[in-house]
Design a protein around this motif. Sequence first.
Motif, PDB file in Angstrom:
ATOM      1  N   THR A 124       0.844  -1.179   0.000  1.00 15.03           N
ATOM      2  CA  THR A 124       0.000   0.000   0.000  1.00 15.03           C
ATOM      3  C   THR A 124       0.886   1.238   0.000  1.00 15.03           C
ATOM      4  O   THR A 124       2.107   1.144   0.123  1.00 15.03           O
ATOM      5  CB  THR A 124      -0.930   0.009   1.234  1.00 15.03           C
ATOM      6  OG1 THR A 124      -1.877   1.069   1.115  1.00 15.03           O
ATOM      7  CG2 THR A 124      -0.136   0.209   2.513  1.00 15.03           C
ATOM      8  N   SER A 195      -4.290   3.099   3.709  1.00 20.81           N
ATOM      9  CA  SER A 195      -5.606   2.541   3.363  1.00 20.81           C
ATOM     10  C   SER A 195      -6.750   3.386   3.922  1.00 20.81           C
ATOM     11  O   SER A 195      -7.770   2.860   4.380  1.00 20.81           O
ATOM     12  CB  SER A 195      -5.699   1.100   3.890  1.00 20.81           C
ATOM     13  OG  SER A 195      -6.854   0.457   3.420  1.00 20.81           O
ATOM     14  N   ASN A 230      -8.603  -3.654   8.079  1.00 30.33           N
ATOM     15  CA  ASN A 230      -8.379  -2.356   7.440  1.00 30.33           C
ATOM     16  C   ASN A 230      -7.811  -2.420   6.032  1.00 30.33           C
ATOM     17  O   ASN A 230      -7.668  -1.377   5.392  1.00 30.33           O
ATOM     18  CB  ASN A 230      -7.445  -1.510   8.310  1.00 30.33           C
ATOM     19  CG  ASN A 230      -8.060  -1.140   9.646  1.00 30.33           C
ATOM     20  OD1 ASN A 230      -8.831  -0.183   9.747  1.00 30.33           O
ATOM     21  ND2 ASN A 230      -7.720  -1.903  10.683  1.00 30.33           N
ATOM     22  N   PHE A 231      -7.457  -3.618   5.540  1.00 33.72           N
ATOM     23  CA  PHE A 231      -6.838  -3.720   4.221  1.00 33.72           C
ATOM     24  C   PHE A 231      -7.562  -4.763   3.372  1.00 33.72           C
ATOM     25  O   PHE A 231      -8.047  -5.779   3.888  1.00 33.72           O
ATOM     26  CB  PHE A 231      -5.357  -4.105   4.342  1.00 33.72           C
ATOM     27  CG  PHE A 231      -4.501  -3.053   4.973  1.00 33.72           C
ATOM     28  CD1 PHE A 231      -3.821  -2.124   4.196  1.00 33.72           C
ATOM     29  CD2 PHE A 231      -4.395  -2.970   6.359  1.00 33.72           C
ATOM     30  CE1 PHE A 231      -3.036  -1.147   4.784  1.00 33.72           C
ATOM     31  CE2 PHE A 231      -3.610  -2.000   6.961  1.00 33.72           C
ATOM     32  CZ  PHE A 231      -2.939  -1.081   6.168  1.00 33.72           C
ATOM     33  N   GLN A 232      -7.627  -4.470   2.094  1.00 32.79           N
ATOM     34  CA  GLN A 232      -8.164  -5.433   1.143  1.00 32.79           C
ATOM     35  C   GLN A 232      -6.999  -6.180   0.489  1.00 32.79           C
ATOM     36  O   GLN A 232      -6.124  -5.558  -0.116  1.00 32.79           O
ATOM     37  CB  GLN A 232      -9.001  -4.729   0.078  1.00 32.79           C
ATOM     38  CG  GLN A 232     -10.267  -4.085   0.623  1.00 32.79           C
ATOM     39  CD  GLN A 232     -11.109  -3.464  -0.477  1.00 32.79           C
ATOM     40  OE1 GLN A 232     -10.670  -3.337  -1.620  1.00 32.79           O
ATOM     41  NE2 GLN A 232     -12.327  -3.063  -0.132  1.00 32.79           N
ATOM     42  N   TYR A 233      -6.991  -7.488   0.625  1.00 26.60           N
ATOM     43  CA  TYR A 233      -5.918  -8.304   0.061  1.00 26.60           C
ATOM     44  C   TYR A 233      -6.422  -9.732  -0.052  1.00 26.60           C
ATOM     45  O   TYR A 233      -7.475 -10.097   0.492  1.00 26.60           O
ATOM     46  CB  TYR A 233      -4.663  -8.252   0.950  1.00 26.60           C
ATOM     47  CG  TYR A 233      -4.855  -8.829   2.342  1.00 26.60           C
ATOM     48  CD1 TYR A 233      -4.487 -10.139   2.621  1.00 26.60           C
ATOM     49  CD2 TYR A 233      -5.431  -8.072   3.367  1.00 26.60           C
ATOM     50  CE1 TYR A 233      -4.671 -10.679   3.896  1.00 26.60           C
ATOM     51  CE2 TYR A 233      -5.622  -8.596   4.623  1.00 26.60           C
ATOM     52  CZ  TYR A 233      -5.245  -9.898   4.884  1.00 26.60           C
ATOM     53  OH  TYR A 233      -5.432 -10.432   6.129  1.00 26.60           O
TER      54      TYR A 233
END
Length: 401
Positions: A124, A195, A230-233
């Motif tokens: 990110t 993010s 909190n993150f898109q992965y």
Amino acid sequence: MTRSSSGRWLTALREGVGIALDSLRANKTRAALTILGVTIGVAVVVTMAATVEGINSSVEESIRSSGPTTFYVVRYFQGGVMIDDGSEENQPWRRNPPLTVEEAEALRQVPSIGAVTVREFTNTAMDAGEVHVSSVQVVGMSARYIEAMGGDINPGRSWTSIEDAAGERVVVLNEKLALRLFGQRYPVGLKVRMSGQQFTVIGVYVPPANLFGGGNESLALLPHETMRRNFQYWHGQMGFMVRPVESSTLQQGMDDVTAALRRLRGLRPGQESNFSLITQDAILSIWSKVTAVFFAVMIGLSSIGLMVGGIGVVAIMMISVTERTREIGVRKALGATRREILWQFLVEAATLTFIGGAIGLAIGGGGAWLLQHFTPVPARVPLWSIVVALLASALTGVVFG
């Protein structure tokens, strides 16, 4: 060989070296073109050998830094190169279920295991005030990751298990990222943005001293639950770092982990495990196969350079023999044998290529020094490359001469 005979050969050796040096001084351009190929070949050998040797040492230090008994649990592992066309046949990892946090927690209860940390990755951008870093590697891990991963936190601290479970927005930066974002300011307590969320810096990770320990890339360490929230992965590549207790051996730890995971996944005896365990030796073995390709390329490139230099030696020695026909005749009239005359010319040829090898060695050593001081690559010139380079250059002179 008698004393008088050996003395004659030594005298011929000195004469050959002296004639070669005179030839260099008298025909600088011709001699330079002759040894250029040898110089390039040797420089390539030394520079590539220094690079590969330095990276090999750093990779080994990086893997060993987490402890000689640390091993890895992954969804799927296969040494070598895989061709991935998107089909299930060429993506065998798809047949294995992903590892889970619950499985990591179960492994922590195994008596022979001292530490287990989950690891998931993404990339990110990160902002701190006016400073923007476009690419940061984000790693979500368990609270006790230092025990399995090695290294230290200084200044500051790591997160607690409670902060991990609560998904607190705290982050540990590695030294390079902290310096890029805050310069010489004290980073603990400052804010960064990733993010779309704000995170508080609670510490700086100091990795073990090696190339791949996190010191040469921008690295942000987060509580695993914080990363998940909190993150898109892609969640399919979770892995574990596992370290047995000091009283347990590596093999015992691996056997216990294998048994525990097979039991958790309901695998019957005879069924193939749908996960993989990787030891440090396995990683080093795969890396050795990769570096073997570099060595093959290195040998090919240096051989071309030596071949070019050898052809130049053939040309210059033919010219030298033609120019010194009268001298050869006089020497034969004074009793010199064909072998002694041949010896003189071979010494001359070997001297020329040896000088080319020495120059190439100096250039290659200089290139290794530049790599070591101005790039992250810890190039180290191995002793064997010096010996091989000089012997190969001298042998080129003998063979082609």
